[in-house]
Design an enzyme around this catalytic site. Structure first.
Site, mmCIF file in Angstrom:
data_model
loop_
_atom_site.group_PDB
_atom_site.id
_atom_site.type_symbol
_atom_site.label_atom_id
_atom_site.label_comp_id
_atom_site.label_asym_id
_atom_site.label_seq_id
_atom_site.Cartn_x
_atom_site.Cartn_y
_atom_site.Cartn_z
ATOM 1 N N ASP A 36 0.797 -1.226 0.000
ATOM 2 C CA ASP A 36 0.000 0.000 0.000
ATOM 3 C C ASP A 36 0.830 1.276 0.000
ATOM 4 O OD1 ASP A 36 -2.340 -1.344 -0.132
ATOM 5 O OD2 ASP A 36 -2.768 -1.264 2.017
ATOM 6 N N HIS A 239 28.187 4.139 -9.384
ATOM 7 C CA HIS A 239 26.802 4.334 -8.931
ATOM 8 C C HIS A 239 26.581 3.735 -7.545
ATOM 9 C CE1 HIS A 239 25.528 4.915 -13.387
ATOM 10 N NE2 HIS A 239 26.032 5.997 -12.858
ATOM 11 N N ASP A 256 28.138 12.542 -4.563
ATOM 12 C CA ASP A 256 27.455 13.012 -5.775
ATOM 13 C C ASP A 256 25.989 13.155 -5.402
ATOM 14 O OD1 ASP A 256 26.250 13.436 -8.229
ATOM 15 O OD2 ASP A 256 27.427 11.897 -9.275
ATOM 16 N N ASP A 267 23.187 18.989 -9.725
ATOM 17 C CA ASP A 267 23.970 17.745 -9.823
ATOM 18 C C ASP A 267 25.427 18.087 -9.528
ATOM 19 O OD1 ASP A 267 25.036 15.294 -10.418
ATOM 20 O OD2 ASP A 267 24.549 15.345 -12.551
ATOM 21 N N HIS A 346 34.004 7.108 -17.663
ATOM 22 C CA HIS A 346 32.717 7.724 -18.046
ATOM 23 C C HIS A 346 32.968 9.008 -18.823
ATOM 24 C CE1 HIS A 346 32.973 10.799 -14.835
ATOM 25 N NE2 HIS A 346 33.383 9.835 -14.035
ATOM 26 N N HIS A 350 26.747 15.792 -19.203
ATOM 27 C CA HIS A 350 25.454 15.525 -19.834
ATOM 28 C C HIS A 350 24.634 16.789 -19.725
ATOM 29 C CE1 HIS A 350 24.052 15.157 -15.641
ATOM 30 N NE2 HIS A 350 25.125 14.429 -15.444
ATOM 31 N N HIS A 357 19.812 13.628 -16.213
ATOM 32 C CA HIS A 357 20.383 13.429 -17.551
ATOM 33 C C HIS A 357 19.316 13.961 -18.494
ATOM 34 C CE1 HIS A 357 23.202 9.991 -16.055
ATOM 35 N NE2 HIS A 357 23.448 11.156 -15.509
ATOM 36 N N GLU A 380 32.186 16.976 -15.304
ATOM 37 C CA GLU A 380 32.434 16.074 -14.186
ATOM 38 C C GLU A 380 33.511 15.017 -14.438
ATOM 39 O OE1 GLU A 380 29.182 13.244 -13.467
ATOM 40 O OE2 GLU A 380 27.977 14.360 -14.904
ATOM 41 N N TYR A 384 39.584 7.104 -10.922
ATOM 42 C CA TYR A 384 39.196 6.046 -9.989
ATOM 43 C C TYR A 384 40.253 4.942 -10.048
ATOM 44 C CZ TYR A 384 35.030 8.697 -11.168
ATOM 45 O OH TYR A 384 34.154 9.731 -11.427
ATOM 46 N N ARG A 402 35.956 12.553 -8.072
ATOM 47 C CA ARG A 402 35.210 13.217 -9.146
ATOM 48 C C ARG A 402 34.879 14.632 -8.673
ATOM 49 N NH1 ARG A 402 31.793 9.659 -10.073
ATOM 50 N NH2 ARG A 402 29.884 10.276 -8.988
ATOM 51 N N GLU A 404 32.317 17.701 -9.929
ATOM 52 C CA GLU A 404 31.230 17.969 -10.878
ATOM 53 C C GLU A 404 30.552 19.290 -10.579
ATOM 54 O OE1 GLU A 404 27.898 15.179 -10.645
ATOM 55 O OE2 GLU A 404 27.253 15.791 -12.652
HETATM 56 N N1 GLY Z 1 24.475 12.068 -10.624
HETATM 57 C C1 GLY Z 1 24.426 11.516 -11.908
HETATM 58 C C2 GLY Z 1 25.503 12.043 -12.740
HETATM 59 O O1 GLY Z 1 26.380 12.711 -12.255
HETATM 60 O O2 GLY Z 1 25.496 11.876 -13.923
HETATM 61 MN MN MN Z 2 26.148 14.399 -13.566
HETATM 62 MN MN MN Z 3 26.332 13.746 -10.409
#
Ligand code: GLY
Ligand code: MN
Ligand code: MN
Length: 436
Positions: A36, A239, A256, A267, A346, A350, A357, A380, A384, A402, A404
């Site tokens: 529920d 992630h 992040d 972000d 990566h 974006h 995204h 970003e 790593y 990272r 960003e």
């Molecule tokens: N937090 C998702 C990215 O940085 O793309």
């Molecule tokens: Mn991002």
């Molecule tokens: Mn991010």
């Protein structure tokens, strides 16, 4: 955001669609978490962009040039009992008065009225495949119409995706959107600052996450996505969302996390030492990532291509890795062979907007598209060094970094929306020393 902003958006879209066409844009559905309990409701970005209407069980129909009104909104009817249990509804009167609908109907009337609305339109703008549940409904309406062919009913002959028109529009942010994004960026920055100030060795990652969430909610925001709070080698998992490990002195913490304000996302990623002081290895890698990020941001200006910040970041990161002895060979050769991908797997950013995204094409005519004022993107880069990395001295293992930021393309260059939280390593140490 006021009514005229949404009206402008609808008008712009309808102008691009042209007469003789119709667009169907459904609202998001409530998602069940378990039994529920529902997930917090989040309106569909396309639907909200065009309507400003935050209720589930709604459909917007746009019919440029229609005599009885171009904007038809179907939504839940008022119902005192249901509203007592589940909350207020705008109803059809509210849709007309507060949301600028030309005609408003109860959602229960959708099946009956939709064929009438579609009748005589040549082109239906609807994105098939995005919402399988809804595709069936659209096909059902078209089938119903075909069955009435002898009565002169004619379904649209062409079905075409709405995404290309609408998403190109969403890619360029209006003044009001930029304002909302500045706010999302600011609250996100405050949350990261709060995390730096409160972080202590011995805490759990989720306790730092709690500080972020506190700052978001304090300012009327929700998380734009699941926060990543990764101490030590958890920072090497892109992630990572478990956020349940103990923070150790001598490790870095990679966060992040971003706030969503009025359906617009922030972000940000920051990486900082849990005890407030970088080790020499952490500092050396951090300096490389920061240098890459600053150089990439330099590339964000009108006329540059989408990939320019990424190419720049890759070059600076590779140079840095060679200098530190983590990669061996010529910089050009290592870039060509993508040797850097072992430590940087990566892309550098974006589009950012209502979706983290965000929508919008990255290429035009098979080339990376050029940046133009009003676009917002993230920058970003990261490095790593996974634990156990072959051919890498142990002292580098488990360092994940990272950095960003969210960047608006302006007429003259760019504006870093997320500049409210420090990223210079000396400034991070100075800030953290203040609270210790
Ligand atoms: N937090 C998702 C990215 O940085 O793309
Ligand atoms: Mn991002
Ligand atoms: Mn991010």
């Amino acid at each position: 955001m006021n009514k005229t902003e949404f009206q402008r958006r609808r008008q712009r879209l309808m102008k691009a669609m042209g007469r003789g066409s119709v667009a169907i844009v459904p609202a998001a559905e409530i998602q069940i978490r378990n039994r529920d309990a529902d997930y917090p409701f989040r309106q569909d970005s396309d639907f909200y962009y065009l309507t400003g209407f935050a209720e589930p069980e709604a459909v917007a129909v746009l019919i440029p040039g229609r005599k009885q009104g171009a904007y038809v909104l179907f939504s839940r009817a008022r119902d005192p009992l249901m509203e007592t249990w589940h909350g207020r509804r705008a109803g059809q009167k509210g849709a007309l008065e507060h949301y600028g609908a030309d005609q408003a109907y109860a959602i229960d009337e959708l099946d009956e009225l939709m064929p009438e609305l579609l009748d005589g339109c040549d082109t239906l703008y609807y994105t098939l495949g995005g919402r399988p549940d809804y595709d069936h409904q659209v096909i059902h309406w078209l089938t119903t119409m075909r069955e009435k062919a002898r009565a002169g009913v004619k379904p649209p002959a062409t079905i075409t995706a709405l995404d290309p028109l609408l998403h190109e529009q969403r890619l360029f942010k209006s003044k009001a959107e930029v304002q909302a994004m500045r706010r999302a960026a600011q609250v996100s920055a405050q949350a990261h600052t709060r995390a730096m100030l409160s972080c202590r060795p011995g805490q759990y990652e989720y306790q730092v996450e709690a500080e972020l969430l506190h700052e978001f909610r304090l300012h009327g925001c929700v998380p734009a996505y699941n926060s990543i709070v990764g101490g030590g080698e958890n920072g090497c998992i892109l992630h990572y969302v478990e956020n349940n490990a103990v923070l150790k002195a001598g490790d870095l913490l990679l966060i992040d996390a971003g706030a969503e304000y009025q359906h617009y996302a922030g972000d940000i990623t920051r990486t900082f030492p849990i005890n407030g002081r970088f080790t020499p290895e952490q500092r050396a890698l951090y300096d490389v990532v920061l240098k890459a990020q600053l150089a990439a941001i330099e590339q964000v200006r009108p006329g540059r291509r989408w990939n320019d910040p990424h190419d720049t970041a890759v070059r600076v990161l590779t140079q840095g890795l060679v200098k530190l002895g983590l990669l061996k060979g010529s910089v050009a050769g290592l870039i060509k062979d993508e040797a850097y991908r072992k430590f940087y797997m990566h892309r550098t950013g974006h589009w950012l907007g209502m979706d983290v995204h965000d929508v919008g094409d990255y290429k035009e005519k098979e080339q990376w598209r050029r940046l133009r004022p009003g676009m917002v993107l993230t920058v970003e880069p990261g490095l790593y060094i996974a634990p156990g990395s072959k051919g890498v001295a142990k002292r580098w293992w488990g360092i994940g970094i990272r950095i960003e930021d969210d960047v608006l393309v302006t007429a003259r260059g760019c504006e870093v929306l997320t500049r409210g939280v420090v990223k210079d390593p000396d400034a991070i140490e100075a800030l953290m020393a203040r609270s210790r």
